[in-house]
Design an enzyme around this catalytic site. Sequence first.
Site, PDB file in Angstrom:
ATOM      1  N   GLY A 194     -21.979  60.373   9.338  1.00 24.17           N
ATOM      2  CA  GLY A 194     -20.767  60.776  10.041  1.00 24.17           C
ATOM      3  C   GLY A 194     -19.732  59.676  10.012  1.00 24.17           C
ATOM      4  O   GLY A 194     -19.838  58.730   9.228  1.00 24.17           O
ATOM      5  N   ASN A 195     -18.718  59.799  10.838  1.00 26.35           N
ATOM      6  CA  ASN A 195     -17.699  58.747  10.931  1.00 26.35           C
ATOM      7  C   ASN A 195     -17.189  58.656  12.361  1.00 26.35           C
ATOM      8  O   ASN A 195     -17.585  59.442  13.222  1.00 26.35           O
ATOM      9  CB  ASN A 195     -16.572  59.003   9.924  1.00 26.35           C
ATOM     10  CG  ASN A 195     -15.858  60.311  10.184  1.00 26.35           C
ATOM     11  OD1 ASN A 195     -15.198  60.481  11.201  1.00 26.35           O
ATOM     12  ND2 ASN A 195     -16.020  61.260   9.269  1.00 26.35           N
ATOM     13  N   ARG A 196     -16.331  57.673  12.618  1.00 30.18           N
ATOM     14  CA  ARG A 196     -15.920  57.344  13.980  1.00 30.18           C
ATOM     15  C   ARG A 196     -14.732  58.142  14.502  1.00 30.18           C
ATOM     16  O   ARG A 196     -14.197  57.828  15.551  1.00 30.18           O
ATOM     17  CB  ARG A 196     -15.574  55.856  14.065  1.00 30.18           C
ATOM     18  CG  ARG A 196     -16.762  54.947  13.882  1.00 30.18           C
ATOM     19  CD  ARG A 196     -16.325  53.499  13.949  1.00 30.18           C
ATOM     20  NE  ARG A 196     -17.413  52.603  13.637  1.00 30.18           N
ATOM     21  CZ  ARG A 196     -18.353  52.227  14.519  1.00 30.18           C
ATOM     22  NH1 ARG A 196     -18.299  52.656  15.758  1.00 30.18           N
ATOM     23  NH2 ARG A 196     -19.318  51.421  14.138  1.00 30.18           N
ATOM     24  N   SER A 197     -14.290  59.138  13.766  1.00 32.49           N
ATOM     25  CA  SER A 197     -13.137  59.910  14.244  1.00 32.49           C
ATOM     26  C   SER A 197     -13.465  60.578  15.582  1.00 32.49           C
ATOM     27  O   SER A 197     -14.496  61.234  15.723  1.00 32.49           O
ATOM     28  CB  SER A 197     -12.766  60.983  13.221  1.00 32.49           C
ATOM     29  OG  SER A 197     -11.744  61.793  13.743  1.00 32.49           O
ATOM     30  N   ALA A 257     -11.111  63.589   9.526  1.00 32.25           N
ATOM     31  CA  ALA A 257     -11.747  62.550   8.715  1.00 32.25           C
ATOM     32  C   ALA A 257     -12.888  63.220   7.954  1.00 32.25           C
ATOM     33  O   ALA A 257     -13.930  63.558   8.537  1.00 32.25           O
ATOM     34  CB  ALA A 257     -12.271  61.436   9.608  1.00 32.25           C
TER      35      ALA A 257
END
Length: 234
Positions: free
Chosen positions: A29-32, A96
Amino acid sequence: PSARPFEGKIVTISAGGTREPLDPVRFLGNRSSGRQGVAIAQAALDAGADVRFVAAHMDVPAPEGVILTTASTALELHEAVFEAARGADVLIMNAAVADFRPSEYADSKIKKQDDHADPIIHLVRNPDILADVVAERDANDFSTLPPLIVGFAAETGDTSGSVLEYGAAKLARKGCEMLVVNQVGQSLVFGQDTNSVTILSADGTAPVEFSGTKSEVAEVLLETIAARVDSQDK
Ligand code: C5P
């Protein structure tokens, strides 16, 4: 300009971060956090727009009053964005999106191996949703995809050259009408209430630089977009 410049307009906004599953319990995943996208949706609602909000994973709820669809992976988001973008006046691609996904999905949880071998995760490219929407629109004279498409570019400050040069190159590569460039990092932007952006336009209009809360950034972005939507009507 009117206080509700988006009256009668449909604005589609994607927000949040995609998750690419490895097995039933794990993902890349990502930090968005979705905060900037939510602020843009709220500003669009306040400006009178009908808002279609395509949410990937977010730390905050979608604003009330939007038409909400959800997507988890980049492939799901691809489908959801195309569907929500048809017939819209503006697409703001704020999500993102993972550039890569694991090439294989394990149906059961990946286990530690008896021989202590390090597992290897193979990744494959995801489609570029923004570039695909632009390409399909531009390939068809009667396309109902939005005439005004706005991309985002998250920079971690490791790019050579200036934000303007880098942004201009990305804007040209993506083929969209506007690009919002922002600096991100572990403690910068993600999950924060403030943002610092440069808004670039493909039509040669001067770049707009702005720092402020995500709500203020959203208002400045919507004003910049409204100026172009107005001129399209003429
Ligand atoms: O190339 P880069 O990932 O920096 O481009 C960011 C922009 O492209 C964002 O607007 C993002 O939503 C969009 N994007 C996309 N599909 C991808 C990767 C990025 O639509 N697979």
